[in-house]
Design an enzyme around this catalytic site. Structure first.
Site, PDB file in Angstrom:
ATOM      1  N   LYS A   1      18.666  17.187  -1.059  1.00 26.84           N
ATOM      2  CA  LYS A   1      17.758  17.104  -2.274  1.00 26.84           C
ATOM      3  C   LYS A   1      18.368  16.659  -3.459  1.00 26.84           C
TER       4      LYS A   1
ATOM      5  N   CYS B   1       5.191  33.017  -6.585  1.00 24.00           N
ATOM      6  CA  CYS B   1       6.748  32.739  -5.942  1.00 24.00           C
ATOM      7  C   CYS B   1       7.596  33.933  -6.029  1.00 24.00           C
ATOM      8  N   MET B   2       7.574  34.566  -7.339  1.00 23.99           N
ATOM      9  CA  MET B   2       8.465  35.566  -7.578  1.00 23.99           C
ATOM     10  C   MET B   2       7.915  36.928  -8.108  1.00 23.99           C
TER      11      MET B   2
ATOM     12  N   MET C   1      10.355  33.872   0.257  1.00 25.60           N
ATOM     13  CA  MET C   1       9.013  34.099   0.259  1.00 25.60           C
ATOM     14  C   MET C   1       8.302  35.054   1.595  1.00 25.60           C
TER      15      MET C   1
ATOM     16  N   GLY D   1      13.025  30.839  -5.676  1.00 24.10           N
ATOM     17  CA  GLY D   1      12.735  29.714  -5.240  1.00 24.10           C
ATOM     18  C   GLY D   1      13.098  28.518  -6.197  1.00 24.10           C
ATOM     19  N   GLN D   2      12.601  28.465  -7.487  1.00 20.15           N
ATOM     20  CA  GLN D   2      12.488  27.470  -8.231  1.00 20.15           C
ATOM     21  C   GLN D   2      13.746  27.519  -8.983  1.00 20.15           C
TER      22      GLN D   2
HETATM   23  N1  LIG Z   1       0.634  27.038   1.462  1.00 17.03           N
HETATM   24  C1  LIG Z   1       1.386  27.520   0.471  1.00 17.03           C
HETATM   25  N2  LIG Z   1       1.302  27.279  -0.710  1.00 17.03           N
HETATM   26  C2  LIG Z   1       2.197  27.688  -1.478  1.00 17.03           C
HETATM   27  C3  LIG Z   1       3.511  28.159  -1.182  1.00 17.03           C
HETATM   28  C4  LIG Z   1       3.662  28.376   0.312  1.00 17.03           C
HETATM   29  O1  LIG Z   1       4.578  28.858   0.782  1.00 17.03           O
HETATM   30  N3  LIG Z   1       2.597  28.000   1.158  1.00 17.03           N
HETATM   31  N4  LIG Z   1       4.536  28.468  -1.908  1.00 17.03           N
HETATM   32  C5  LIG Z   1       3.961  28.723  -3.470  1.00 17.03           C
HETATM   33  C6  LIG Z   1       5.293  28.817  -4.211  1.00 17.03           C
HETATM   34  S1  LIG Z   1       6.561  30.131  -3.801  1.00 17.03           S
HETATM   35  C7  LIG Z   1       5.606  27.804  -5.154  1.00 17.03           C
HETATM   36  S2  LIG Z   1       7.007  27.921  -6.271  1.00 17.03           S
HETATM   37  C8  LIG Z   1       4.636  26.804  -5.547  1.00 17.03           C
HETATM   38  C9  LIG Z   1       5.114  25.472  -6.051  1.00 17.03           C
HETATM   39  O2  LIG Z   1       3.821  24.736  -6.561  1.00 17.03           O
HETATM   40  P1  LIG Z   1       3.882  23.674  -7.538  1.00 17.03           P
HETATM   41  O3  LIG Z   1       4.583  24.307  -8.821  1.00 17.03           O
HETATM   42  O4  LIG Z   1       2.459  23.526  -7.813  1.00 17.03           O
HETATM   43  O5  LIG Z   1       4.597  22.437  -6.857  1.00 17.03           O
HETATM   44  P2  LIG Z   1       5.480  21.444  -7.377  1.00 17.03           P
HETATM   45  O6  LIG Z   1       5.416  20.295  -6.413  1.00 17.03           O
HETATM   46  O7  LIG Z   1       6.817  21.953  -7.607  1.00 17.03           O
HETATM   47  O8  LIG Z   1       4.763  21.033  -8.760  1.00 17.03           O
HETATM   48  C10 LIG Z   1       5.735  20.519  -9.923  1.00 17.03           C
HETATM   49  C11 LIG Z   1       5.111  19.449 -10.371  1.00 17.03           C
HETATM   50  O9  LIG Z   1       5.648  19.114 -11.576  1.00 17.03           O
HETATM   51  C12 LIG Z   1       5.985  17.890 -11.756  1.00 17.03           C
HETATM   52  N5  LIG Z   1       7.090  17.469 -12.532  1.00 17.03           N
HETATM   53  C13 LIG Z   1       8.548  17.303 -12.160  1.00 17.03           C
HETATM   54  N6  LIG Z   1       9.093  17.102 -13.352  1.00 17.03           N
HETATM   55  C14 LIG Z   1       8.457  17.471 -14.179  1.00 17.03           C
HETATM   56  C15 LIG Z   1       8.765  17.776 -15.779  1.00 17.03           C
HETATM   57  O10 LIG Z   1       9.745  17.592 -16.186  1.00 17.03           O
HETATM   58  N7  LIG Z   1       7.678  17.880 -16.577  1.00 17.03           N
HETATM   59  C16 LIG Z   1       6.048  17.946 -15.997  1.00 17.03           C
HETATM   60  N8  LIG Z   1       5.231  18.242 -17.043  1.00 17.03           N
HETATM   61  N9  LIG Z   1       6.023  18.031 -14.755  1.00 17.03           N
HETATM   62  C17 LIG Z   1       7.132  17.628 -13.965  1.00 17.03           C
HETATM   63  C18 LIG Z   1       5.785  17.208 -10.143  1.00 17.03           C
HETATM   64  O11 LIG Z   1       5.665  15.864 -10.159  1.00 17.03           O
HETATM   65  C19 LIG Z   1       4.862  18.262  -9.604  1.00 17.03           C
HETATM   66  O12 LIG Z   1       3.555  17.563  -9.784  1.00 17.03           O
HETATM   67  O13 LIG Z   1       3.697  26.804  -4.185  1.00 17.03           O
HETATM   68  C20 LIG Z   1       2.844  27.813  -4.000  1.00 17.03           C
HETATM   69  N10 LIG Z   1       2.108  27.366  -2.986  1.00 17.03           N
HETATM   70  N1  LIG Z   2      13.853  22.160   0.783  1.00 21.35           N
HETATM   71  C1  LIG Z   2      13.144  22.789  -0.086  1.00 21.35           C
HETATM   72  N2  LIG Z   2      13.868  24.130  -0.463  1.00 21.35           N
HETATM   73  C2  LIG Z   2      13.282  24.911  -1.201  1.00 21.35           C
HETATM   74  C3  LIG Z   2      11.746  24.522  -1.523  1.00 21.35           C
HETATM   75  C4  LIG Z   2      11.083  23.391  -1.250  1.00 21.35           C
HETATM   76  O1  LIG Z   2      10.158  23.325  -1.538  1.00 21.35           O
HETATM   77  N3  LIG Z   2      12.047  22.524  -0.399  1.00 21.35           N
HETATM   78  N4  LIG Z   2      11.129  25.310  -2.618  1.00 21.35           N
HETATM   79  C5  LIG Z   2      12.063  26.526  -3.185  1.00 21.35           C
HETATM   80  C6  LIG Z   2      10.938  27.585  -3.603  1.00 21.35           C
HETATM   81  S1  LIG Z   2      10.028  27.636  -4.967  1.00 21.35           S
HETATM   82  C7  LIG Z   2      10.936  28.877  -2.655  1.00 21.35           C
HETATM   83  S2  LIG Z   2       9.885  29.973  -3.099  1.00 21.35           S
HETATM   84  C8  LIG Z   2      11.914  28.792  -1.494  1.00 21.35           C
HETATM   85  C9  LIG Z   2      11.092  29.542  -0.046  1.00 21.35           C
HETATM   86  O2  LIG Z   2      12.134  29.796   0.753  1.00 21.35           O
HETATM   87  P1  LIG Z   2      11.697  30.549   2.213  1.00 21.35           P
HETATM   88  O3  LIG Z   2      10.894  31.659   1.807  1.00 21.35           O
HETATM   89  O4  LIG Z   2      13.094  30.523   2.907  1.00 21.35           O
HETATM   90  O5  LIG Z   2      10.686  29.441   2.959  1.00 21.35           O
HETATM   91  P2  LIG Z   2       9.171  29.485   3.193  1.00 21.35           P
HETATM   92  O6  LIG Z   2       9.212  28.366   4.357  1.00 21.35           O
HETATM   93  O7  LIG Z   2       8.372  29.471   2.170  1.00 21.35           O
HETATM   94  O8  LIG Z   2       9.188  30.906   4.074  1.00 21.35           O
HETATM   95  C10 LIG Z   2       9.617  30.945   5.380  1.00 21.35           C
HETATM   96  C11 LIG Z   2       9.827  32.497   5.841  1.00 21.35           C
HETATM   97  O9  LIG Z   2       8.745  33.312   5.823  1.00 21.35           O
HETATM   98  C12 LIG Z   2       8.884  34.155   6.634  1.00 21.35           C
HETATM   99  N5  LIG Z   2       7.628  35.207   6.800  1.00 21.35           N
HETATM  100  C13 LIG Z   2       6.385  34.676   7.332  1.00 21.35           C
HETATM  101  N6  LIG Z   2       5.811  35.787   7.516  1.00 21.35           N
HETATM  102  C14 LIG Z   2       6.312  36.772   7.132  1.00 21.35           C
HETATM  103  C15 LIG Z   2       6.258  38.245   6.957  1.00 21.35           C
HETATM  104  O10 LIG Z   2       5.206  38.868   7.097  1.00 21.35           O
HETATM  105  N7  LIG Z   2       7.354  39.015   6.600  1.00 21.35           N
HETATM  106  C16 LIG Z   2       8.526  38.549   6.410  1.00 21.35           C
HETATM  107  N8  LIG Z   2       9.457  39.199   5.773  1.00 21.35           N
HETATM  108  N9  LIG Z   2       8.901  37.102   6.389  1.00 21.35           N
HETATM  109  C17 LIG Z   2       7.770  36.228   6.719  1.00 21.35           C
HETATM  110  C18 LIG Z   2       9.405  33.389   8.008  1.00 21.35           C
HETATM  111  O11 LIG Z   2       9.997  34.074   8.965  1.00 21.35           O
HETATM  112  C19 LIG Z   2      10.277  32.163   7.294  1.00 21.35           C
HETATM  113  O12 LIG Z   2      11.463  32.383   7.654  1.00 21.35           O
HETATM  114  O13 LIG Z   2      12.617  27.670  -1.308  1.00 21.35           O
HETATM  115  C20 LIG Z   2      12.983  27.033  -2.317  1.00 21.35           C
HETATM  116  N10 LIG Z   2      13.811  26.131  -1.820  1.00 21.35           N
HETATM  117  S1  SF4 Z   3      20.254  23.584  -5.972  1.00 23.80           S
HETATM  118 FE1  SF4 Z   3      19.185  23.896  -4.039  1.00 23.80          FE
HETATM  119  S2  SF4 Z   3      18.208  21.734  -3.796  1.00 23.80           S
HETATM  120 FE2  SF4 Z   3      19.709  21.594  -5.228  1.00 23.80          FE
HETATM  121  S3  SF4 Z   3      21.739  20.895  -4.087  1.00 23.80           S
HETATM  122 FE3  SF4 Z   3      21.658  23.282  -4.526  1.00 23.80          FE
HETATM  123  S4  SF4 Z   3      20.951  23.861  -2.580  1.00 23.80           S
HETATM  124 FE4  SF4 Z   3      20.179  21.582  -2.562  1.00 23.80          FE
HETATM  125 MO   LIG Z   4       8.436  29.252  -4.820  1.00 25.27          MO
END
Ligand SMILES: Nc1nc2c(c(=O)[nH]1)N[C@H]1C(S)=C(S)[C@@H](COP(=O)(O)OP(=O)(O)OC[C@H]3O[C@@H](n4cnc5c(=O)[nH]c(N)nc54)[C@H](O)[C@@H]3O)O[C@H]1N2
Ligand SMILES: Nc1nc2c(c(=O)[nH]1)N[C@H]1C(S)=C(S)[C@@H](COP(=O)(O)OP(=O)(O)OC[C@H]3O[C@@H](n4cnc5c(=O)[nH]c(N)nc54)[C@H](O)[C@@H]3O)O[C@H]1N2
Ligand code: SF4
Ligand SMILES: [Mo]
Length: 768
Positions: A83, A172-173, A357, A394-395
């Protein structure tokens, strides 16, 4: 032509050719004061994950055409993941938003930016006049830059006078924050990534690091390669690419991590491997309320009542958690728990715990953080190189912006809104009367969308987040946002399901199209300059907010110039974090270096907090000083196992687990516009265990129908692809806006952190 000159001209040609491939028809003649390779290179933090890799952006005139890892950045030392390398291509999708739109008689109509900003301000004024200050809200993001979040908080909390400020980092956090606050009284990790270079054992508590934090994962693999005794243990609910690379993968039942952690503590006491000298000086014990609910109902409220207990009482409470007793709840054999305890208990081994997460998106998210901290505190394996619990973010700026600037309903840039001193400090720095800042938090994220549905909220501005894909139990919140009498403003860079429901769309300048700062997982603040111009009328989120603030009459609070505002905002914001516990780097340091870690008193970074060898804020006569708590001692909590609100039953016999894949960022709005990433994983799918598939007559690629109590979705099955859920579980990634898995998920949350649990609800699986 000598060899050097020839290479130089080849490189120039190659750069232009590469650029031509990415941007057909674009001529790259204007390369300015270009370096030898024909490109100008400038530093930035990566746009994507919270790892915070330093990157160098290759610029050809007004175009970003290349990316390489910054060797000077301590995070990644020149490395990137897929990425990161492709990140600049996210700027150039063919449907970038270049102008503002306003809904007129039901259709989105292009308007000049000025007109859209006028309308936003007018609508805010009108809504406040009709329905009061608490009827307007802003919903932002851990992808907000630090100035974005700071300006949003100052405008809403300081000037308008409402605590209706939230961010997607609640999804997320939030549990990480409440975990830190309850155990240590201060947010954010005590250690840093350098811990990886010193540890002997890594325990991953439910995160798929190989895909989500790939660069840190490879640092961990490097450590194991260099020191063959090093072990990686993957505790997980589903087999992933991380499990594949680990020395051992222990699969446990969803939610039962609470019991595993308690059983490890039970076993540590039993084996007499508690570091009594450490806990006597540096910890005290607490127990809180139990049976605390799930937040499924509107206006749910909860307050914990910590009770002081002693070590003996703590030990007694752990009686139910012997390795044998937890076998049934966890599905983990007793000998595996003993093995884990032996790793933590061995005084010669340094242990780092990582999580993301799995532990945060959890209806007992705060509790599981407390329980993991307990293990590190009981063994004294904390705040030292190679020893420590490390909550991964995460973010890119969930830490820097949401947690440090405090863009949550209960927070200020320094402290909680409920704290009078914190309000006074904010009022003084912001130049507003202290009475302006309300002392009561209003809505956390889920409740904010519920309030919009109920009509308690009438106006919402959404920036850098895509909630119409990412909210749990999505239908309720989408229907709510679309109701008559709601006004939704969306700032984004591409059309999304969230811009679909907007009344105004504001086109944003993205990442390196504006100056900004992020803060990563290890307390590292990273600055970048504006490098290229945004398209059309696109404007940074910070500047959009400033424009509206001025239209609302707050010119005194937002006096900054377009050229210098980021520096001026940083200098104002820095005043919140004075003193050795949280001092931030100067603007000049940030511009110069690929990131600076706080606390940074007198220009010196702190790598390990609370340890007086490394942290000047830790009182010198104590070896450790958990100064977030009044007596300098961390809290060891007894937190029991409690079941999640919805579990598989005869009607809905499968767990639904959701998450991510390495190629895509969240809702795919950016990565699906990068052809190589999009084509690698073009659509969502349902992973299913081969035995379950066989029973249901499903083959790889067949269409399956998933149904929860909230909705159903048909998508292709994937059997033994990248991941493998255990029997009785299906896994679906959420990046695909065409296949919205959040229509099925549940909006239950941790009563303390208010973070929803996307990892578990119950579904039925059928062949479609
Ligand atoms: N089912 C399920 N749902 C989840 C999760 C999950 O594990 N499972 N994880 C949750 C978690 S941890 C997270 S962090 C959230 C993430 O959820 P979101 O924050 O809703 O997802 P993103 O795709 O990161 O959305 C970012 C948006 O900002 C836009 N964007 C990019 N750059 C800019 C910029 O500079 N300015 C502006 N204004 N916009 C910009 C992108 O096009 C995108 O539409 O999702 C949550 N939802
Ligand atoms: N490529 C890529 N990288 C990312 C992101 C992305 O969208 N794409 N998003 C970023 C963001 S905002 C986030 S928040 C992170 C998420 O990073 P991760 O948390 O690593 O990813 P997820 O796929 O949300 O969650 C996967 C994990 O949830 C665990 N899990 C499910 N249920 C349970 C439970 O009951 N207990 C425990 N302890 N574990 C459980 C599973 O074992 C699995 O390993 O990634 C960040 N990095
Ligand atoms: S900050 Fe995350 S997404 Fe970007 S290069 Fe490093 S590991 Fe990959
Ligand atoms: Mo997140």
């Amino acid at each position: 032509m000598n060899r050097r000159m020839m290479l130089k001209s080849l490189a120039l040609g190659a750069a232009a050719a590469a650029a031509e491939q990415i941007f057909p028809g674009v001529l790259f003649a204007n390369t300015g004061q270009a370096a030898a390779d024909g490109l100008t290179w400038k530093k930035a933090p990566c746009r994507f994950c919270g790892t915070g890799c330093g990157v160098l952006i290759g610029l050809a005139g007004d175009r970003a055409v290349s990316v390489k890892g910054d060797p000077a950045c301590a995070v990644n030392k020149g490395l990137c993941c897929v990425k990161g390398y492709h990140s600049v291509m996210a700027l150039y999708g063919s449907d970038r938003l270049k102008q503002a739109y306003v809904r007129k008689n039901g259709t989105m109509t292009p308007v000049p930016m000025k007109e859209a900003l006028d309308l936003v301000a007018a609508k805010m004024k009108e809504t406040i006049a009709q329905h009061g200050k608490d009827s307007v809200a802003i919903y932002g993001s851990g992808q907000w830059t630090i100035p974005d979040g700071y300006v949003a908080s100052k405008l809403f909390k300081g000037c308008i006078g409402t605590n209706n400020v939230e961010a997607n980092a609640r999804l997320c956090m939030a549990s990480a924050v409440t975990g830190f606050m309850t155990s240590f009284g201060m947010d954010e990790p005590m250690g840093c990534y350098e811990d990886i270079d010193h540890a002997d054992v890594f325990v991953l508590w439910g995160n798929n690091m190989a895909e989500m934090h790939p660069v840190l994962f490879s640092r961990m693999l490097d450590q194991r390669m260099a020191k063959p005794h090093v072990k990686i243990i993957d505790l997980a609910t589903r087999w992933t690419r991380t499990s594949m690379a680990a020395d051992k993968c222990i699969l446990f039942r969803p939610q039962s991590d609470l019991a595993i952690a308690n059983a490890i503590c039970h076993e540590l006491i039993h084996r007499d491997q508690v570091n009594y000298a450490f806990i006597e000086r540096h910890a005290t014990f607490r127990a809180g309320k139990t049976d605390i609910g799930y937040g499924l109902e509107d206006k749910f409220a909860f307050t914990d009542e910590p009770k002081t207990i002693d070590f003996k009482q703590f030990q007694k409470l752990l009686d139910d958690y012997s390795p044998e007793k937890v076998e049934k709840t966890t599905g983990v054999p007793a000998h595996e728990i003993r093995y884990l305890a032996s790793l933590f208990g061995d005084p010669r081994k340094k242990v780092v715990s990582f999580w993301c997460m799995g532990m945060n998106q959890h209806t007992r998210g705060t509790w599981i953080q407390n329980n993991v901290y307990n293990i590190h505190l009981l063994t004294g394996k904390i705040s030292q190189p190679g020893n420590g619990p490390f909550s991964l973010t995460g973010q890119p700026s969930a830490c820097g912006t949401v947690r440090e600037v405090g863009t949550l309903t209960n927070r200020l840039p320094y402290g909680e809104v409920t704290n009078e001193k914190a309000r006074q400090k904010a009022a003084e720095i912001w130049g507003v009367p202290v009475e302006n800042i309300p002392a009561k938090p209003t809505y956390h994220t889920v409740e904010m969308f519920r309030a919009l549905d109920r009509g308690d909220l009438r106006f919402m501005w959404i920036q850098v987040t895509n909630p119409m894909v990412t909210m749990p139990k999505l239908r309720r919140y989408r229907d709510g946002a679309k109701k008559e009498g709601r006004f939704v403003v969306v700032s984004d860079v591409y059309p999304t399901p969230t811009t679909d429901i907007a009344d105004v769309i504001l086109p944003s300048a993205m990442w390196i199209e504006r100056e900004g700062m992020f803060g990563n997982s290890e307390r590292r603040t990273q600055h970048w300059d504006k490098m290229v111009n945004p398209p059309g009328e696109a404007m940074s989120d910070t500047w959009q907010l400033i424009e509206v603030a001025r239209r609302l009459g707050y010119t005194k609070q937002f006096p900054w110039s377009e050229k210098d505002h980021v520096r001026e905002i940083w200098n104002e914001y820095r005043r919140f974090h004075t003193g050795p516990k949280h001092e931030m780097a100067t603007y000049e340091m940030l511009r110069e270096r690929p990131g600076v870690q706080w606390p940074c008193p007198d220009g010196v970074e702190t790598k390990w907090r609370y340890n007086s060898r490394y942290d000047p804020a830790a009182t010198k006569d104590k070896s450790f000083d958990f100064y977030g708590k009044p007596d300098g001692r961390a809290w060891i909590w007894f937190r029991p196992y409690e079941a999640p609100p919805e579990m598989p039953d005869s009607e809905y016999p499968f767990w639904l687990n959701t998450g991510r894949v390495v190629e895509h960022w969240h809702t795919g709005s950016m990565t699906r516009r990068i052809p190589v990433l999009h084509r690698a994983v073009p659509n969502a799918y349902a992973e299913i265990h081969p035995q379950d598939a066989k029973k249901l007559g499903i083959r790889d690629g067949d269409r399956v129908k998933l149904t929860s109590r909230r909705g159903s979705l048909v998508l292709p099955a994937q059997i033994d692809g990248r991941g493998r859920p255990p029997q009785g579980m299906v896994f679906v990634p959420f990046f695909d806006e065409g296949l919205l898995i959040n229509e099925l998920t549940l909006d239950a949350f941790c009563p303390i952190s208010k973070q929803p649990d996307y990892k578990k609800c119950a579904v039925r699986v059928e062949r479609a």
